[in-house]
Write a protein that holds these residues in place. Sequence first.
Motif, PDB file in Angstrom:
ATOM      1  N   PRO A   1      15.332 -12.277  -2.915  1.00  0.00           N
ATOM      2  CA  PRO A   1      15.035 -13.715  -2.916  1.00  0.00           C
ATOM      3  C   PRO A   1      15.788 -14.483  -1.833  1.00  0.00           C
ATOM      4  O   PRO A   1      17.001 -14.357  -1.684  1.00  0.00           O
ATOM      5  CB  PRO A   1      15.476 -14.164  -4.308  1.00  0.00           C
ATOM      6  CG  PRO A   1      16.560 -13.197  -4.680  1.00  0.00           C
ATOM      7  CD  PRO A   1      16.164 -11.885  -4.065  1.00  0.00           C
ATOM      8  N   ALA A   2      15.049 -15.268  -1.076  1.00  0.00           N
ATOM      9  CA  ALA A   2      15.653 -16.074  -0.022  1.00  0.00           C
ATOM     10  C   ALA A   2      16.524 -17.169  -0.624  1.00  0.00           C
ATOM     11  O   ALA A   2      16.291 -17.637  -1.751  1.00  0.00           O
ATOM     12  CB  ALA A   2      14.568 -16.688   0.857  1.00  0.00           C
ATOM     13  N   VAL A   3      17.516 -17.597   0.133  1.00  0.00           N
ATOM     14  CA  VAL A   3      18.408 -18.662  -0.311  1.00  0.00           C
ATOM     15  C   VAL A   3      17.632 -19.963  -0.483  1.00  0.00           C
ATOM     16  O   VAL A   3      17.828 -20.707  -1.446  1.00  0.00           O
ATOM     17  CB  VAL A   3      19.564 -18.838   0.692  1.00  0.00           C
ATOM     18  CG1 VAL A   3      20.427 -20.042   0.312  1.00  0.00           C
ATOM     19  CG2 VAL A   3      20.402 -17.571   0.758  1.00  0.00           C
ATOM     20  N   GLU A   4      16.734 -20.245   0.443  1.00  0.00           N
ATOM     21  CA  GLU A   4      15.919 -21.456   0.387  1.00  0.00           C
ATOM     22  C   GLU A   4      14.451 -21.062   0.397  1.00  0.00           C
ATOM     23  O   GLU A   4      14.023 -20.258   1.225  1.00  0.00           O
ATOM     24  CB  GLU A   4      16.223 -22.367   1.576  1.00  0.00           C
ATOM     25  CG  GLU A   4      15.466 -23.688   1.565  1.00  0.00           C
ATOM     26  CD  GLU A   4      15.756 -24.551   2.780  1.00  0.00           C
ATOM     27  OE1 GLU A   4      15.210 -25.672   2.845  1.00  0.00           O
ATOM     28  OE2 GLU A   4      16.515 -24.108   3.663  1.00  0.00           O
TER      29      GLU A   4
ATOM     30  N   GLU B   1      -0.353 -21.651  -1.189  1.00  0.00           N
ATOM     31  CA  GLU B   1       0.016 -20.407  -1.867  1.00  0.00           C
ATOM     32  C   GLU B   1       0.999 -19.582  -1.048  1.00  0.00           C
ATOM     33  O   GLU B   1       1.465 -18.542  -1.513  1.00  0.00           O
ATOM     34  CB  GLU B   1      -1.248 -19.588  -2.158  1.00  0.00           C
ATOM     35  CG  GLU B   1      -2.177 -20.248  -3.174  1.00  0.00           C
ATOM     36  CD  GLU B   1      -3.426 -19.440  -3.430  1.00  0.00           C
ATOM     37  OE1 GLU B   1      -3.837 -18.657  -2.529  1.00  0.00           O
ATOM     38  OE2 GLU B   1      -3.998 -19.564  -4.515  1.00  0.00           O
ATOM     39  N   TRP B   2       1.317 -20.019   0.153  1.00  0.00           N
ATOM     40  CA  TRP B   2       2.331 -19.347   0.959  1.00  0.00           C
ATOM     41  C   TRP B   2       3.729 -19.752   0.474  1.00  0.00           C
ATOM     42  O   TRP B   2       3.901 -20.753  -0.231  1.00  0.00           O
ATOM     43  CB  TRP B   2       2.183 -19.727   2.424  1.00  0.00           C
ATOM     44  CG  TRP B   2       0.938 -19.212   3.092  1.00  0.00           C
ATOM     45  CD1 TRP B   2      -0.128 -18.615   2.489  1.00  0.00           C
ATOM     46  CD2 TRP B   2       0.644 -19.270   4.484  1.00  0.00           C
ATOM     47  NE1 TRP B   2      -1.079 -18.287   3.422  1.00  0.00           N
ATOM     48  CE2 TRP B   2      -0.631 -18.679   4.664  1.00  0.00           C
ATOM     49  CE3 TRP B   2       1.315 -19.762   5.598  1.00  0.00           C
ATOM     50  CZ2 TRP B   2      -1.233 -18.574   5.920  1.00  0.00           C
ATOM     51  CZ3 TRP B   2       0.717 -19.655   6.844  1.00  0.00           C
ATOM     52  CH2 TRP B   2      -0.544 -19.054   7.000  1.00  0.00           C
ATOM     53  N   THR B   3       4.726 -18.976   0.893  1.00  0.00           N
ATOM     54  CA  THR B   3       6.113 -19.293   0.553  1.00  0.00           C
ATOM     55  C   THR B   3       6.967 -19.250   1.808  1.00  0.00           C
ATOM     56  O   THR B   3       7.098 -18.200   2.457  1.00  0.00           O
ATOM     57  CB  THR B   3       6.686 -18.304  -0.476  1.00  0.00           C
ATOM     58  OG1 THR B   3       5.864 -18.296  -1.645  1.00  0.00           O
ATOM     59  CG2 THR B   3       8.101 -18.705  -0.868  1.00  0.00           C
ATOM     60  N   LEU B   4       7.563 -20.382   2.151  1.00  0.00           N
ATOM     61  CA  LEU B   4       8.508 -20.478   3.257  1.00  0.00           C
ATOM     62  C   LEU B   4       9.879 -20.023   2.764  1.00  0.00           C
ATOM     63  O   LEU B   4      10.342 -20.459   1.707  1.00  0.00           O
ATOM     64  CB  LEU B   4       8.567 -21.912   3.775  1.00  0.00           C
ATOM     65  CG  LEU B   4       7.256 -22.460   4.362  1.00  0.00           C
ATOM     66  CD1 LEU B   4       7.214 -23.974   4.238  1.00  0.00           C
ATOM     67  CD2 LEU B   4       7.125 -22.035   5.818  1.00  0.00           C
ATOM     68  N   ARG B   5      10.542 -19.158   3.521  1.00  0.00           N
ATOM     69  CA  ARG B   5      11.808 -18.577   3.079  1.00  0.00           C
ATOM     70  C   ARG B   5      12.831 -18.636   4.211  1.00  0.00           C
ATOM     71  O   ARG B   5      12.520 -18.292   5.351  1.00  0.00           O
ATOM     72  CB  ARG B   5      11.606 -17.118   2.646  1.00  0.00           C
ATOM     73  CG  ARG B   5      10.545 -16.939   1.574  1.00  0.00           C
ATOM     74  CD  ARG B   5      10.258 -15.479   1.286  1.00  0.00           C
ATOM     75  NE  ARG B   5       9.637 -14.793   2.416  1.00  0.00           N
ATOM     76  CZ  ARG B   5       9.185 -13.536   2.372  1.00  0.00           C
ATOM     77  NH1 ARG B   5       9.290 -12.831   1.255  1.00  0.00           N
ATOM     78  NH2 ARG B   5       8.636 -12.978   3.442  1.00  0.00           N
TER      79      ARG B   5
ATOM     80  N   ARG C   1      14.476 -10.409   8.312  1.00  0.00           N
ATOM     81  CA  ARG C   1      13.199 -11.081   8.494  1.00  0.00           C
ATOM     82  C   ARG C   1      12.545 -11.405   7.153  1.00  0.00           C
ATOM     83  O   ARG C   1      11.899 -12.435   6.997  1.00  0.00           O
ATOM     84  CB  ARG C   1      12.263 -10.196   9.316  1.00  0.00           C
ATOM     85  CG  ARG C   1      12.650 -10.059  10.773  1.00  0.00           C
ATOM     86  CD  ARG C   1      11.711  -9.115  11.484  1.00  0.00           C
ATOM     87  NE  ARG C   1      12.176  -8.846  12.846  1.00  0.00           N
ATOM     88  CZ  ARG C   1      11.726  -7.854  13.592  1.00  0.00           C
ATOM     89  NH1 ARG C   1      10.803  -7.043  13.106  1.00  0.00           N
ATOM     90  NH2 ARG C   1      12.188  -7.674  14.815  1.00  0.00           N
ATOM     91  N   ARG C   2      12.698 -10.488   6.188  1.00  0.00           N
ATOM     92  CA  ARG C   2      12.031 -10.702   4.899  1.00  0.00           C
ATOM     93  C   ARG C   2      12.502 -11.992   4.240  1.00  0.00           C
ATOM     94  O   ARG C   2      11.717 -12.695   3.601  1.00  0.00           O
ATOM     95  CB  ARG C   2      12.296  -9.505   3.981  1.00  0.00           C
ATOM     96  CG  ARG C   2      11.269  -9.368   2.871  1.00  0.00           C
ATOM     97  CD  ARG C   2      11.534  -8.234   1.921  1.00  0.00           C
ATOM     98  NE  ARG C   2      12.385  -7.175   2.431  1.00  0.00           N
ATOM     99  CZ  ARG C   2      12.975  -6.280   1.640  1.00  0.00           C
ATOM    100  NH1 ARG C   2      12.825  -6.347   0.333  1.00  0.00           N
ATOM    101  NH2 ARG C   2      13.729  -5.336   2.150  1.00  0.00           N
ATOM    102  N   ALA C   3      13.783 -12.313   4.376  1.00  0.00           N
ATOM    103  CA  ALA C   3      14.324 -13.514   3.753  1.00  0.00           C
ATOM    104  C   ALA C   3      14.268 -14.723   4.677  1.00  0.00           C
ATOM    105  O   ALA C   3      14.757 -15.794   4.333  1.00  0.00           O
ATOM    106  CB  ALA C   3      15.765 -13.275   3.310  1.00  0.00           C
ATOM    107  N   ASN C   4      13.659 -14.556   5.852  1.00  0.00           N
ATOM    108  CA  ASN C   4      13.553 -15.651   6.817  1.00  0.00           C
ATOM    109  C   ASN C   4      12.171 -15.666   7.458  1.00  0.00           C
ATOM    110  O   ASN C   4      12.018 -15.780   8.675  1.00  0.00           O
ATOM    111  CB  ASN C   4      14.623 -15.505   7.901  1.00  0.00           C
ATOM    112  CG  ASN C   4      16.015 -15.731   7.370  1.00  0.00           C
ATOM    113  OD1 ASN C   4      16.506 -16.854   7.314  1.00  0.00           O
ATOM    114  ND2 ASN C   4      16.661 -14.650   6.945  1.00  0.00           N
TER     115      ASN C   4
END
Length: 337
Positions: free
Chosen positions: A104-107, A113-117, A124-127
């Motif tokens: 899980p990303a910090v932010e 339906e997309w998720t900005l991380r 890269r996965r968390a950003n």
Amino acid sequence: MAAGGPVQNRPEVRIDRSDVGLRVSVRRVAEFVDDRPVFRDVIGVLTSWDDLELTVVPRSGDPVTFAEKLLVAGKVVPLFPARRAAPPAASPPELQRIAALGWPAVEQEPLGEWTLRASAGFTRRANSVQALGDPGLPPAEALAAVRRWYAARGLPAWVEVSTPGSPDGLRDELSRLGAAYSPTLVRVAALAPLARLGSGHRRVRLARTAGAEWMSLYRRVTDDPAVEEAARQVIHGGPSVWFATVPGAPGQPPLAIGRCVIDGPWACFGAIEVAPYARRAGLATTLMAVLAARAAEEGATGAYLQVEAENDGAIALYDGLGFTTSHTYHYARLPQG
């Protein structure tokens, strides 16, 4: 009690502090009724033992902590005998969303339906924006919004494109922008066969947190305090997280490490690292087997992992462990400006 020694005058206690990280069975005095002790047993991972108390994490995941003086009996027990079962059914988009929960990303912020991380640039996965489903905007407008969101945080704009799962037209729009790609395979396997592999399982220690020893072998360690803090939040995030370590000689770094996140029927394996001088000795297989047995003990039946398409060595290892490819995804970096 002498450090590392058995509890004195209790011959049924056949564990000591050196067994922290192993699966044990213990009996302790849980309460007194009419001045008589009531005993209770618990089987699980011994996660800590200090001068005052012990903690065992059973199948439920809820830690059981009690005073050392209440320990009546204890022994190391074999890994949980995982029962054979097929991996649960999950579509590629569902598995991608499960994977995001395990890293899980910090932010995080929705865009349709997309998720900005964002996580200070740690992985890269968390950003990256997870581009699953409909963003509620045409592709060009959605990507412009993505670029602005990451620019406001001083980060490059990465897009995670899943095949299948991401909307039609996104790949064409990204190609038009000249974005770069980094293909990754998502591979799945039944959990029980994995839990039966390897040897020398007592060499592997499990923990709920990534301590200094574990982090010393993790390749993505950084000296930037902001990135390090984000990294610790990300790697400790998830429904049920376990860290595995094969210790080295006293005073030496570990031989191997790994991470597993258990989310219902699925167990995600990642951060599998083996020290260069300890490779080709089966440590990665043994370490994954111990994590798989713990995941099975918590009710998981399927395993998945992500591996870069160009990592031939890791792919060969996972082929031998029974993993097959479910789907692929890649990252595309949006140009600045």
